[in-house]
Design a protein around this motif. Sequence first.
Motif, short mmCIF file in Angstrom:
data_model
loop_
_atom_site.label_atom_id
_atom_site.label_comp_id
_atom_site.label_asym_id
_atom_site.label_seq_id
_atom_site.Cartn_x
_atom_site.Cartn_y
_atom_site.Cartn_z
N LEU A 212 0.72 -1.23 -0.53
CA LEU A 212 -0.14 -0.13 0.04
C LEU A 212 0.62 1.23 -0.10
O LEU A 212 1.61 1.43 0.36
CB LEU A 212 -0.70 -0.24 0.56
CG LEU A 212 -1.76 -1.08 1.59
CD1 LEU A 212 -2.66 -1.13 2.90
CD2 LEU A 212 -3.10 -1.49 0.62
N THR A 213 0.19 1.74 -1.19
CA THR A 213 1.39 3.37 -1.12
C THR A 213 -0.03 4.82 -1.29
O THR A 213 -0.48 4.69 -1.99
CB THR A 213 2.26 3.80 -1.75
OG1 THR A 213 3.41 4.00 -1.54
CG2 THR A 213 2.29 3.30 -3.12
N VAL A 214 0.80 5.39 -0.96
CA VAL A 214 0.62 7.26 -1.29
C VAL A 214 1.19 8.34 -1.88
O VAL A 214 2.82 8.32 -0.44
CB VAL A 214 -0.56 7.64 0.04
CG1 VAL A 214 -0.43 8.96 -0.28
CG2 VAL A 214 -2.19 6.55 0.58
N CYS A 215 1.84 8.49 -2.34
CA CYS A 215 2.68 9.93 -2.83
C CYS A 215 2.15 11.10 -3.09
O CYS A 215 1.07 11.02 -3.41
CB CYS A 215 3.41 8.85 -3.94
SG CYS A 215 5.08 7.60 -3.41
N ASP A 216 2.46 11.59 -2.63
CA ASP A 216 1.74 13.21 -2.71
C ASP A 216 2.70 14.40 -3.34
O ASP A 216 3.88 14.94 -3.13
CB ASP A 216 0.90 14.44 -1.42
CG ASP A 216 0.56 15.65 -1.79
OD1 ASP A 216 0.45 15.90 -2.73
OD2 ASP A 216 -0.01 16.10 -0.88
N SER B 127 2.14 13.06 4.27
CA SER B 127 1.07 11.88 3.74
C SER B 127 1.23 10.81 5.75
O SER B 127 1.99 10.55 6.14
CB SER B 127 1.33 10.53 2.71
OG SER B 127 1.55 11.61 1.48
N ARG B 128 -0.14 10.26 5.75
CA ARG B 128 -0.16 9.13 6.85
C ARG B 128 -0.27 8.07 6.27
O ARG B 128 -1.22 8.01 5.43
CB ARG B 128 -1.15 10.32 7.80
CG ARG B 128 -0.28 11.38 8.35
CD ARG B 128 -0.55 11.88 8.77
NE ARG B 128 -0.99 13.38 9.25
CZ ARG B 128 -1.71 14.15 10.04
NH1 ARG B 128 -3.22 13.84 10.52
NH2 ARG B 128 -1.32 15.59 10.76
N LEU C 261 -3.83 4.53 4.56
CA LEU C 261 -2.67 5.74 4.35
C LEU C 261 -3.21 6.53 4.07
O LEU C 261 -4.22 6.29 2.56
CB LEU C 261 -2.10 4.73 2.86
CG LEU C 261 -0.63 4.32 3.96
CD1 LEU C 261 -1.35 3.12 4.69
CD2 LEU C 261 0.10 3.36 2.68
N CYS C 262 -3.24 7.74 3.33
CA CYS C 262 -4.09 8.92 2.99
C CYS C 262 -3.14 10.11 2.59
O CYS C 262 -1.74 10.58 3.23
CB CYS C 262 -4.71 9.76 3.88
SG CYS C 262 -4.37 10.13 5.36
N VAL D 198 -7.28 14.63 -2.73
CA VAL D 198 -7.14 14.01 -2.17
C VAL D 198 -7.38 12.30 -2.67
O VAL D 198 -7.30 12.19 -3.60
CB VAL D 198 -8.67 14.08 -1.64
CG1 VAL D 198 -8.83 13.00 -0.34
CG2 VAL D 198 -9.21 15.38 -1.07
N THR D 199 -6.16 11.63 -1.61
CA THR D 199 -6.42 10.44 -2.49
C THR D 199 -6.23 9.38 -0.62
O THR D 199 -5.24 10.18 0.32
CB THR D 199 -5.02 10.46 -2.52
OG1 THR D 199 -4.45 11.09 -4.20
CG2 THR D 199 -4.54 8.99 -2.94
N CYS D 200 -6.94 8.58 -0.81
CA CYS D 200 -6.82 7.79 0.14
C CYS D 200 -6.86 5.70 -0.23
O CYS D 200 -7.27 5.64 -1.11
CB CYS D 200 -8.68 7.64 0.72
SG CYS D 200 -8.42 9.18 2.17
N VAL D 201 -5.68 5.23 0.81
CA VAL D 201 -5.98 3.76 0.29
C VAL D 201 -6.18 3.27 1.94
O VAL D 201 -6.26 3.28 2.46
CB VAL D 201 -4.26 3.24 0.17
CG1 VAL D 201 -4.78 2.09 0.22
CG2 VAL D 201 -4.46 3.98 -1.08
#
Length: 456
Positions: free
Chosen positions: A68-72, A156-157, A226-227, A269-272
């Motif tokens: 799982l990953t989020v990159c801003d 990101s968190r 993850l967001c 806005v991105t949410c996993v």
Amino acid sequence: MTDPENDTVIRDRRHVAAGTHVEEQSDTAERSRTAGAPAMKLNYSAVSDVGRVRKDNQDSGYAGPWLLTVCDGVGGAARGDIASSTAVSVLRRLDEPPGDLSADDLLARVAGSVHRAHDRIGELVEEDPSISGTSTTATLALFDGHALGIAHVGDSRAYLWRSGEISQLTHDHTFVQGLIDEGRITEDEARVHPHRNLILKALDGVHDPAPDLFVVVVQEGDRLLLCSDGACGVLPDARLRDILGRGTPDYAAVELVRASLEAGSTDNVTCVVADVVAGTDPATTDLEPLLVGAAAELPRGNRGHSTGLFRARSAPHEQAPTAELPGDVDFAIPSDPLDTETARYAPRPPLRFFWARRTLVAMTILGTLWMALAVAWHWTQQQFYVGEHDGVVTIFRGVNADVPGLELSRPYETTDISLDRLSDYDAGEVRAGIEADDLAEAEETVDNLAAQQVAG
């Protein structure tokens, strides 16, 4: 923020974020394996939305069976979308069965992937200097069936929801987080602070990313989030907890995006969201990896290696981005008409004492130049050569060079050797200047010329 009441959350003690229970020993994951605990799986969903203000989505997200990953992306005109999508294209190569790894091996894999993404962004900037300044946050979790190896850079968190309570797993690398840690402002004040967008770490291909690295042991029933800061920057923990406590991962991901936009988020806005389920859970049977945001939207040539099937989901509302920012948008720097994304990882110093600083800088530069000239002049006075002055052989002190407006040498010692009494070759050498390492060598050259004079 509430800690889950258990002893299964562990960390690499070099990088401990506040608010989560930390064991003294980091071998819980290994104990779970040796005890014969069955491997678990992830039931996941991912949603990314450009939002109601921005024209482009600079977030990228990925959800797969193991990663799982989020990159801003950060950079505004410097194309943060390229940075985030490039990072995800590198990080998602981790999405394969990791095997029986120790906690250290799990962390080594995620750390190596973060540094490879960082290096790849640097290569792109070298190839195209117009995107210099682009960077991205990165929060990723690699699952091995028992535990998560987490790497984190930026704001990101990652959150853990367990038994109705929520814990923030990561620690923001931001200016305002430093103020919170020092007790100068509260979490609520940080959400409206004028410098809340300024981050201190990012993957930019230039500075060492130094990611936070830690392990989190999970159990069935846990839910992970993850967001990007487009969600956690506007929704308080209580609201995140309530949404995460309801429905499927699909429902939670979509509802988190919707709630963020309704709360006034002006960012992408991105949410996993992922549930930790039993290895035999049928919900995971037909899941395919999800790629969302800029990584799914950019042309293939702009996002590097890409394989596999993806189904990108969007929030269920019509998107109508405006051409101009509304007047009530808070900028990262007051009275500075810059988009917050442009100023985010390139904060400019405030104007206080502006002229005093400029004067000090100018004086420092002038002082440095004066010292350099003094050193250079001292060096020239240690140099000697043999040349011609008023028709006779002369030892010069200084450098045998011509610089308009500067006298780099002067006669040091004249002789009685006339150039007319030297051979044409020797006379030409003297006129051109005969270099010497020191005064003694110059005097030796004069002696040799004297011995070769033609009797007059």
